[in-house]
Design a protein around this motif. Structure first.
Motif, PDB file in Angstrom:
ATOM      1  N   VAL A 110       0.861  -1.183   0.000  1.00  0.00           N
ATOM      2  CA  VAL A 110       0.000   0.000   0.000  1.00  0.00           C
ATOM      3  C   VAL A 110       0.901   1.237   0.000  1.00  0.00           C
ATOM      4  CG1 VAL A 110      -1.738   1.326   1.247  1.00  0.00           C
ATOM      5  CG2 VAL A 110      -1.845  -1.183   1.240  1.00  0.00           C
ATOM      6  N   VAL A 113      -3.248   5.951   0.937  1.00  0.00           N
ATOM      7  CA  VAL A 113      -4.669   5.747   1.237  1.00  0.00           C
ATOM      8  C   VAL A 113      -5.362   7.102   1.171  1.00  0.00           C
ATOM      9  CG1 VAL A 113      -6.370   4.971   2.929  1.00  0.00           C
ATOM     10  CG2 VAL A 113      -4.167   3.789   2.746  1.00  0.00           C
ATOM     11  N   GLN A 115      -9.406   9.015   1.237  1.00  0.00           N
ATOM     12  CA  GLN A 115     -10.781   8.764   1.656  1.00  0.00           C
ATOM     13  C   GLN A 115     -11.725   9.870   1.198  1.00  0.00           C
ATOM     14  OE1 GLN A 115      -9.895   8.225   5.890  1.00  0.00           O
ATOM     15  NE2 GLN A 115     -10.349   6.048   5.668  1.00  0.00           N
ATOM     16  N   HIS A 120     -13.107   4.754  -0.424  1.00  0.00           N
ATOM     17  CA  HIS A 120     -11.822   4.473   0.216  1.00  0.00           C
ATOM     18  C   HIS A 120     -10.893   4.027  -0.898  1.00  0.00           C
ATOM     19  CE1 HIS A 120      -9.637   3.413   4.008  1.00  0.00           C
ATOM     20  NE2 HIS A 120      -8.993   2.599   3.195  1.00  0.00           N
ATOM     21  N   LEU A 122      -7.190   2.869  -2.357  1.00  0.00           N
ATOM     22  CA  LEU A 122      -5.858   2.340  -2.085  1.00  0.00           C
ATOM     23  C   LEU A 122      -5.005   2.481  -3.336  1.00  0.00           C
ATOM     24  CD1 LEU A 122      -6.603  -1.022  -0.196  1.00  0.00           C
ATOM     25  CD2 LEU A 122      -6.152   1.237   0.792  1.00  0.00           C
TER      26      LEU A 122
END
Length: 235
Positions: A110, A113, A115, A120, A122
């Protein structure tokens, strides 16, 4: 075979090392183990494992070889770790995702990230040799979940997936932070398509291929463009 539709989250209740392998005892969500039998296959974070012992009404034990521990994220699990699980598909089952073998190709990381509202995202960093199989709108399996690639940058070596609230509820993806390792299984039809085109080009162009690749780089193009853009293939 698996469908890539994660059926729940299990917890590592115990683990034990023995010569050449590690045994995991998993506790499953209510109802998941109903009818589960010794010898059955369960995808654990995308890795196909075989039930070696039933533990109570909601648990099972699995033996994992050292090779699988080293090539996947299973080697990093500890007591209390949470994992995505799916039971093997039965004949006639609806394929809500795409067919998976449970054989992980590589681990990715990952990278970021995000949001945005009700989503959400990735961003996942991929080892260079594997990016040739990743296409926007194509299928990919991450920790056993069938997902659609939203964006991909071959030069930078990353792709993104967007996850809706239901996916986050049913999986462990909401717990993943930058730096987390993920198991990835590429979509087999895409792999066959890309490898066939590459093999054909190498056979037809032979000695000219390195020169053509060098010319593409000089013009700011990725040599992978020789294989063309593989479309999203049906699962």
């Amino acid at each position: 075979m698996f469908t890539g539709i994660v059926q729940g989250i299990a917890t590592v209740a115990a683990l034990a090392d023995r010569p050449g392998l590690r045994s995991f005892t998993l506790r499953f969500p209510p109802g998941f183990a109903d009818g589960l039998a010794i010898g059955a296959s369960v995808a654990v974070d995308g890795v196909c494992l075989t039930v070696t012992e039933l533990v109570g009404t909601d648990g099972a034990r699995f033996d994992v070889m050292q090779q699988s521990l080293s090539l996947t994220t299973l080697g990093t699990l500890a007591e209390g770790s949470r994992v995505n699980v799916e039971r093997a598909a039965k004949d006639g089952a609806e394929i809500g995702g795409h067919p998976l073998s449970g054989h992980v190709d590589f681990t990715a990381t990952v990278a970021e990230v995000r949001q945005p509202e009700n989503n959400h995202v990735l961003r996942i960093a991929v080892p260079a040799p594997w990016m040739r199989y990743v296409f926007p709108k194509g299928y990919i399996a991450i920790n056993g979940a069938s997902l659609t690639v939203a964006e991909a940058d071959r030069e930078a070596g990353w792709f993104e997936v967007w996850l809706i609230p239901e996916t986050l509820r049913q999986t462990t993806f909401g717990e993943k932070a930058p730096g987390a390792a993920l198991n990835v299984e590429i979509e087999r039809a895409t792999q066959v398509f890309v490898d066939t085109v590459r093999a054909t080009l190498e056979e037809r162009l032979g000695p000219l291929l390195p020169a053509l690749e060098s010319l593409l780089r000089e013009r700011g193009l990725n040599p992978e463009a020789l294989a063309g853009g593989a479309p999203k293939l049906p699962g």
